[in-house]
Design a protein around this motif. Structure first.
Motif, PDB file in Angstrom:
ATOM      1  N   SER A 165       8.269  10.484  -0.651  1.00  0.00           N
ATOM      2  CA  SER A 165       7.113   9.866  -1.027  1.00  0.00           C
ATOM      3  C   SER A 165       6.713   9.386  -2.646  1.00  0.00           C
ATOM      4  O   SER A 165       7.366  10.229  -3.355  1.00  0.00           O
ATOM      5  N   HIS A 166       5.896   8.720  -2.904  1.00  0.00           N
ATOM      6  CA  HIS A 166       5.504   8.355  -4.228  1.00  0.00           C
ATOM      7  C   HIS A 166       6.716   7.905  -5.080  1.00  0.00           C
ATOM      8  O   HIS A 166       7.007   8.408  -6.011  1.00  0.00           O
ATOM      9  N   ASN A 167       7.397   7.222  -4.502  1.00  0.00           N
ATOM     10  CA  ASN A 167       8.747   6.294  -5.026  1.00  0.00           C
ATOM     11  C   ASN A 167       8.618   4.957  -5.177  1.00  0.00           C
ATOM     12  O   ASN A 167       7.413   4.408  -4.999  1.00  0.00           O
ATOM     13  N   GLN A 168       9.686   4.248  -5.563  1.00  0.00           N
ATOM     14  CA  GLN A 168       9.528   3.103  -5.805  1.00  0.00           C
ATOM     15  C   GLN A 168      10.709   2.179  -4.666  1.00  0.00           C
ATOM     16  O   GLN A 168      11.029   1.116  -5.008  1.00  0.00           O
ATOM     17  N   ARG A 185       9.459  12.037   4.973  1.00  0.00           N
ATOM     18  CA  ARG A 185       7.855  11.450   4.191  1.00  0.00           C
ATOM     19  C   ARG A 185       8.235  10.416   3.658  1.00  0.00           C
ATOM     20  O   ARG A 185       8.949  10.423   2.615  1.00  0.00           O
ATOM     21  N   LEU A 186       7.634   9.036   3.995  1.00  0.00           N
ATOM     22  CA  LEU A 186       8.146   7.754   3.029  1.00  0.00           C
ATOM     23  C   LEU A 186       6.721   6.941   2.729  1.00  0.00           C
ATOM     24  O   LEU A 186       6.831   6.131   2.158  1.00  0.00           O
ATOM     25  N   TYR A 187       5.556   7.864   2.616  1.00  0.00           N
ATOM     26  CA  TYR A 187       4.454   7.050   2.375  1.00  0.00           C
ATOM     27  C   TYR A 187       4.179   6.906   1.056  1.00  0.00           C
ATOM     28  O   TYR A 187       5.095   7.447  -0.054  1.00  0.00           O
ATOM     29  N   PRO A 208       3.851  13.045  11.098  1.00  0.00           N
ATOM     30  CA  PRO A 208       2.709  12.365  11.621  1.00  0.00           C
ATOM     31  C   PRO A 208       1.444  12.216  10.700  1.00  0.00           C
ATOM     32  O   PRO A 208       0.852  11.133  10.879  1.00  0.00           O
ATOM     33  N   GLU A 209       1.294  13.322  10.048  1.00  0.00           N
ATOM     34  CA  GLU A 209       0.236  13.193   8.954  1.00  0.00           C
ATOM     35  C   GLU A 209       0.172  12.339   7.983  1.00  0.00           C
ATOM     36  O   GLU A 209      -0.797  11.828   7.294  1.00  0.00           O
ATOM     37  N   THR A 210       1.106  11.779   7.562  1.00  0.00           N
ATOM     38  CA  THR A 210       1.676  10.762   6.591  1.00  0.00           C
ATOM     39  C   THR A 210       2.276   9.430   6.825  1.00  0.00           C
ATOM     40  O   THR A 210       2.303   8.466   6.160  1.00  0.00           O
ATOM     41  N   VAL A 211       2.162   9.246   8.350  1.00  0.00           N
ATOM     42  CA  VAL A 211       2.932   7.949   8.725  1.00  0.00           C
ATOM     43  C   VAL A 211       2.031   6.711   8.609  1.00  0.00           C
ATOM     44  O   VAL A 211       2.629   5.464   8.362  1.00  0.00           O
ATOM     45  N   ASN A 212       0.612   6.934   8.508  1.00  0.00           N
ATOM     46  CA  ASN A 212      -0.251   5.884   8.104  1.00  0.00           C
ATOM     47  C   ASN A 212      -0.255   5.303   6.477  1.00  0.00           C
ATOM     48  O   ASN A 212      -0.978   4.415   6.445  1.00  0.00           O
ATOM     49  N   GLY A 213       0.453   6.210   5.754  1.00  0.00           N
ATOM     50  CA  GLY A 213       0.628   5.929   4.525  1.00  0.00           C
ATOM     51  C   GLY A 213       1.728   4.950   4.120  1.00  0.00           C
ATOM     52  O   GLY A 213       1.917   4.601   3.059  1.00  0.00           O
ATOM     53  N   ILE A 214       2.337   4.715   5.116  1.00  0.00           N
ATOM     54  CA  ILE A 214       3.580   3.541   4.949  1.00  0.00           C
ATOM     55  C   ILE A 214       2.847   2.539   5.062  1.00  0.00           C
ATOM     56  O   ILE A 214       2.771   1.663   6.052  1.00  0.00           O
ATOM     57  N   VAL A 234       7.188 -12.246  -2.287  1.00  0.00           N
ATOM     58  CA  VAL A 234       6.209 -13.046  -2.175  1.00  0.00           C
ATOM     59  C   VAL A 234       5.393 -12.532  -0.807  1.00  0.00           C
ATOM     60  O   VAL A 234       5.941 -12.307   0.080  1.00  0.00           O
ATOM     61  N   LEU A 235       4.060 -12.380  -1.175  1.00  0.00           N
ATOM     62  CA  LEU A 235       3.175 -11.543   0.090  1.00  0.00           C
ATOM     63  C   LEU A 235       3.351 -12.377   1.236  1.00  0.00           C
ATOM     64  O   LEU A 235       3.310 -13.606   1.176  1.00  0.00           O
ATOM     65  N   GLY A 236       3.319 -11.640   2.322  1.00  0.00           N
ATOM     66  CA  GLY A 236       3.474 -12.228   3.741  1.00  0.00           C
ATOM     67  C   GLY A 236       2.111 -12.164   4.499  1.00  0.00           C
ATOM     68  O   GLY A 236       0.881 -11.390   3.801  1.00  0.00           O
ATOM     69  N   GLU A 237       1.889 -12.611   5.561  1.00  0.00           N
ATOM     70  CA  GLU A 237       0.557 -12.363   6.310  1.00  0.00           C
ATOM     71  C   GLU A 237       0.287 -10.972   6.774  1.00  0.00           C
ATOM     72  O   GLU A 237      -0.769 -10.355   6.687  1.00  0.00           O
ATOM     73  N   HIS A 238       1.252 -10.200   6.676  1.00  0.00           N
ATOM     74  CA  HIS A 238       1.077  -8.733   6.906  1.00  0.00           C
ATOM     75  C   HIS A 238       0.765  -7.730   5.763  1.00  0.00           C
ATOM     76  O   HIS A 238       0.786  -6.538   5.739  1.00  0.00           O
ATOM     77  N   ALA A 239       0.669  -8.177   4.533  1.00  0.00           N
ATOM     78  CA  ALA A 239       0.861  -7.357   3.281  1.00  0.00           C
ATOM     79  C   ALA A 239      -0.745  -6.496   3.203  1.00  0.00           C
ATOM     80  O   ALA A 239      -1.713  -7.077   3.552  1.00  0.00           O
ATOM     81  N   GLY A 240      -0.533  -5.216   2.663  1.00  0.00           N
ATOM     82  CA  GLY A 240      -1.605  -4.420   2.907  1.00  0.00           C
ATOM     83  C   GLY A 240      -1.934  -3.749   4.047  1.00  0.00           C
ATOM     84  O   GLY A 240      -2.951  -3.169   4.103  1.00  0.00           O
ATOM     85  N   GLN A 241      -1.127  -3.647   5.120  1.00  0.00           N
ATOM     86  CA  GLN A 241      -1.412  -3.148   6.385  1.00  0.00           C
ATOM     87  C   GLN A 241      -0.332  -2.274   6.522  1.00  0.00           C
ATOM     88  O   GLN A 241       0.841  -2.204   6.255  1.00  0.00           O
ATOM     89  N   PRO A 242      -0.800  -1.052   7.444  1.00  0.00           N
ATOM     90  CA  PRO A 242       0.141  -0.050   7.614  1.00  0.00           C
ATOM     91  C   PRO A 242       1.260  -0.535   8.587  1.00  0.00           C
ATOM     92  O   PRO A 242       0.956  -1.138   9.624  1.00  0.00           O
TER      93      PRO A 242
END
Length: 318
Positions: A165-168, A185-187, A208-214, A234-242
């Motif tokens: 988590s917390h990488n690039q 953990r990949l959030y 499970p506790e961190t899956v919504n952070g992806i 380039v941003l797509g239509e699903h950008a910003g959604q879990p």
């Protein structure tokens, strides 16, 4: 460390580490008296020497016992530079060490490895090749943007926790993780959501506790939005959604990928056939032009005329 637990005048009870992470082995060493010209040496457990003369208090048997402990105790591996090692729990602590890469020389019996809050950018293929007993791997709060294909596949089956988590990280594939069943953990990574990432999510054992952070920072674009050759940044239509919520709602990035591929194949085939037809038409017209020029050339040639000699010869023959 070898410790003296009980000291009597003629015996010592020692605690000697066994090197396997346990509490050690207790050994009772009995020391006999001294004879003139006899130098006491290290004795074995439960071995007695019948004393001829009682040994005075304050003798020099303790240094020899320490020498015995040094021979008995196994040599410890060295801790990597910039890290702290807790030998009793087989834990290597390299957090907040300013590291730019995974340190070398990590003990092979390490169970828990902490590499959080450093400046590590990539994980090479040979980073954890000798850590067969590793159970917990903490790589959070770094700058990791790429994983070598064999880096995580070489982790042993005992791995229980993998924290990235917390990488690039923007993209990752199942091949890079090697089918690990550790809790992952990949959030808090700038993920680009596509078919490959969807397949990875279906393969890993996500916490499970961190899956919504992806969250999708960008995604593949729909058929009517842009070309498949467009920059994935380039941003797509699903950008910003879990990502998990998108998959639960019925979004299928792999289906979109297949549709885009089919359209691209149709366009490619159409262009190819168009080029073939254009070439055939051009070839036929070129041949017709060449044929016309050749006929005109033949017509422009003078027709052959008979000479008088040839006429006389023919008349004589009749």
């Amino acid at each position: 460390m070898c410790r003296v637990l009980r000291h009597k005048e003629t015996s010592f009870l020692l605690n000697v580490p066994d090197g396997g992470g346990g509490g050690g082995v207790r050994v009772e060493v009995r020391v006999g008296g001294l004879r003139r010209g006899h130098v006491p040496g290290p004795t074995t457990a439960a071995m007695e020497h019948t004393p001829k003369r009682r040994r005075p208090r304050g003798g020099n048997s303790v240094p020899w016992l320490l020498f015995f402990c040094s021979l008995w105790s196994p040599a410890r591996p060295q801790c990597p530079d910039g890290c702290r090692c807790a030998w009793d729990t087989a834990t290597v602590l390299c957090s907040d060490a300013g590291l730019r890469e995974v340190p070398e020389g990590i003990p092979s019996d390490t169970v828990s490895l902490h590499l959080e809050r450093n400046n590590i950018r990539s994980i090479p293929e040979s980073a954890f090749v000798e850590l067969a007993h590793l159970r917990d791997l903490y790589l959070a709060h770094n700058r990791i943007d790429s994983l070598s294909s064999g880096a995580l596949r070489r982790l042993g089956p005992e791995l229980r926790l993998l924290d990235l988590s917390h990488n690039q990280l923007r993209q990752a594939s199942p091949d890079e993780f090697g089918g690990t069943r550790a809790k992952t953990r990949l959030y808090h990574n700038p993920w680009h959501c596509d078919c490959t990432l969807q397949e990875l999510m279906e393969t890993l054992n996500l916490e499970p506790e961190t899956v919504n952070g992806i969250v999708c920072e960008s995604s593949v674009r729909g058929l009517g939005e842009a070309s498949r050759w467009e920059d994935p940044g380039v941003l797509g239509e699903h950008a910003g959604q879990p990502l998990v919520r998108l998959l639960d709602s019925g979004v299928n990035f792999c289906s979109l990928h297949r549709k885009t591929t089919d359209v691209a194949m149709l366009v490619t085939m159409f262009v190819w056939f168009f080029m073939v037809i254009v070439y055939v038409v051009y070839y036929v017209r070129q041949n017709q032009a060449e044929a016309r020029r050749h006929l005109e050339y033949l017509k422009s040639l003078p027709s052959p005329r008979k000479t008088p000699t040839e006429t006389d010869t023919l008349s004589t023959g009749f």
